[in-house]
Scaffold this active site. Structure first.
Site, PDB file in Angstrom:
ATOM      1  N   ASP A   1       0.869  -1.162   0.000  1.00  0.00           N
ATOM      2  CA  ASP A   1       0.000   0.000   0.000  1.00  0.00           C
ATOM      3  C   ASP A   1       0.908   1.214   0.000  1.00  0.00           C
ATOM      4  OD1 ASP A   1      -2.239   1.539   2.411  1.00  0.00           O
ATOM      5  OD2 ASP A   1      -1.683   2.085   0.391  1.00  0.00           O
TER       6      ASP A   1
ATOM      7  N   ASP B   1       1.000   4.604  -0.097  1.00  0.00           N
ATOM      8  CA  ASP B   1       0.016   5.643   0.173  1.00  0.00           C
ATOM      9  C   ASP B   1      -0.266   6.452  -1.082  1.00  0.00           C
ATOM     10  OD1 ASP B   1      -1.762   6.910   1.826  1.00  0.00           O
ATOM     11  OD2 ASP B   1      -0.321   8.412   2.442  1.00  0.00           O
TER      12      ASP B   1
END
Length: 138
Positions: A54, A56
């Site tokens: 992930d 961001d």
């Protein structure tokens, strides 16, 4: 920022694993020398089916949640309501020990872990209401 990339990584293992098993394995990998040097396969004992990061901005945005958590955590230390400019210059992308050393120099280093854990707990509480996926992800 490779460290934040690994800090938010999600490992998906083959076989049946509990969330706790995955968290423990992930926590160990995030701090391991092998992770930092790219020798991840030598650390894993279970074959990977997927390796998802992930980063961001790919799956979700979390800076606004960290910002709110730091606002609340720093307020009792005389910082009032920090603004986004302050957050981006002094906090975002940095590790908690460096943030605390710069912003709370009088806080004993023995209290760094407790402070950081309380901040992460607050982040998770805020995230339960504020975290959303990026439009178009699903």
């Amino acid at each position: 920022r490779p460290s934040s990339l690994f800090a938010s990584g999600l490992l998906v293992f083959g076989g049946r694993k509990t969330a706790r098993d995955l968290w423990r394995r992930g926590a160990a990998l995030r701090t391991s020398r092998e992770m930092r040097t790219g020798k991840i396969m030598s650390v894993l004992k279970t074959p990977l089916k997927a390796f998802l990061f992930d980063m961001d901005g790919t799956l979700t945005h979390t800076d606004h949640i960290h910002f709110k958590a730091f606002q609340q955590m720093l307020r009792p230390h005389g910082y009032g309501d920090i603004d986004m400019n302050f957050f981006l210059k002094k906090i975002s992308g940095r590790h908690n020990p460096l943030i605390l050393q710069d912003l709370l120099p009088d806080l004993p280093k023995e209290q760094y872990d407790d402070w950081a854990n309380r901040k992460e707990t607050l982040f998770r509480e805020l995230a339960s209401d504020l975290l959303t996926e990026i439009p178009g992800l699903s």
